[in-house]
Scaffold this motif. Sequence first.
Motif, PDB file in Angstrom:
ATOM      1  N   VAL A 199       0.829  -1.204   0.000  1.00 61.05           N
ATOM      2  CA  VAL A 199       0.000   0.000   0.000  1.00 61.05           C
ATOM      3  C   VAL A 199       0.868   1.259   0.000  1.00 61.05           C
ATOM      4  O   VAL A 199       0.717   2.123  -0.851  1.00 61.05           O
ATOM      5  N   ALA A 200       1.768   1.370   0.978  1.00 61.59           N
ATOM      6  CA  ALA A 200       2.585   2.581   1.098  1.00 61.59           C
ATOM      7  C   ALA A 200       3.797   2.290   1.968  1.00 61.59           C
ATOM      8  O   ALA A 200       3.781   1.376   2.791  1.00 61.59           O
ATOM      9  N   ASN A 216       6.396   6.069  -0.881  1.00 58.97           N
ATOM     10  CA  ASN A 216       6.017   5.315  -2.071  1.00 58.97           C
ATOM     11  C   ASN A 216       4.598   4.815  -1.852  1.00 58.97           C
ATOM     12  O   ASN A 216       4.238   4.411  -0.746  1.00 58.97           O
ATOM     13  N   TYR A 217       3.796   4.858  -2.918  1.00 55.37           N
ATOM     14  CA  TYR A 217       2.408   4.432  -2.821  1.00 55.37           C
ATOM     15  C   TYR A 217       2.072   3.477  -3.957  1.00 55.37           C
ATOM     16  O   TYR A 217       2.576   3.608  -5.075  1.00 55.37           O
ATOM     17  N   VAL A 234      -3.882   3.588  -4.577  1.00 55.95           N
ATOM     18  CA  VAL A 234      -4.204   4.459  -3.446  1.00 55.95           C
ATOM     19  C   VAL A 234      -3.625   5.863  -3.602  1.00 55.95           C
ATOM     20  O   VAL A 234      -3.885   6.730  -2.759  1.00 55.95           O
ATOM     21  N   LYS A 235      -2.858   6.113  -4.637  1.00 53.68           N
ATOM     22  CA  LYS A 235      -2.259   7.434  -4.840  1.00 53.68           C
ATOM     23  C   LYS A 235      -3.328   8.511  -4.903  1.00 53.68           C
ATOM     24  O   LYS A 235      -4.348   8.344  -5.575  1.00 53.68           O
ATOM     25  N   PHE A 265      -4.569   8.089  -0.148  1.00 48.67           N
ATOM     26  CA  PHE A 265      -3.934   7.679   1.110  1.00 48.67           C
ATOM     27  C   PHE A 265      -2.655   8.489   1.320  1.00 48.67           C
ATOM     28  O   PHE A 265      -1.958   8.836   0.370  1.00 48.67           O
ATOM     29  N   THR A 266      -2.354   8.750   2.588  1.00 48.54           N
ATOM     30  CA  THR A 266      -1.122   9.444   2.948  1.00 48.54           C
ATOM     31  C   THR A 266      -0.455   8.727   4.116  1.00 48.54           C
ATOM     32  O   THR A 266      -1.090   8.512   5.145  1.00 48.54           O
ATOM     33  N   ILE A 267       0.810   8.373   3.935  1.00 48.61           N
ATOM     34  CA  ILE A 267       1.579   7.748   5.002  1.00 48.61           C
ATOM     35  C   ILE A 267       2.433   8.812   5.672  1.00 48.61           C
ATOM     36  O   ILE A 267       2.968   9.712   5.015  1.00 48.61           O
ATOM     37  N   LEU A 305      -1.481   5.902   8.561  1.00 48.63           N
ATOM     38  CA  LEU A 305      -1.984   5.829   7.193  1.00 48.63           C
ATOM     39  C   LEU A 305      -3.333   6.536   7.173  1.00 48.63           C
ATOM     40  O   LEU A 305      -4.317   6.011   7.706  1.00 48.63           O
TER      41      LEU A 305
END
Length: 122
Positions: A48-49, A59-60, A64-65, A68-70, A81
């Motif tokens: 996922v990330a 990296n995603y 999910v780009k 989502f944000t890690i 996440l």
Amino acid sequence: QVQLVESGGGLVQAGGSLRLSCAASARTFSTYAMGWFRQAPGKEREFVAAISWSGGRVNYADSVKGRFTISRDNAKNTVYLQMNSLKPEDTAVYLCATAPYDMVVAGRSRYWGQGTQVTVSS
């Protein structure tokens, strides 16, 4: 001993948001990258990330780009996440992992958490 504990999963409607957390033992957190993976029923685990130890590399997965944000807080030994605009196909058990960055991205981490369930209803 390395320990990773995920939290924050739950049931949400499509279009909603959730924030997952993964708390790591201090011995590993400050030097290793962290990653999130997911596994849906009957499917293989997928990346996922990932985020480097400094937070400077992320990296995603394409799926999910933009949604989502890690991120990580090294003072709290926690990686997050943030998941927005959730879709039913995001339903899975989400697991965190830790290892050197390239190993995390490749899914070759030695250390994994137990996972937290995310269910997105349509």
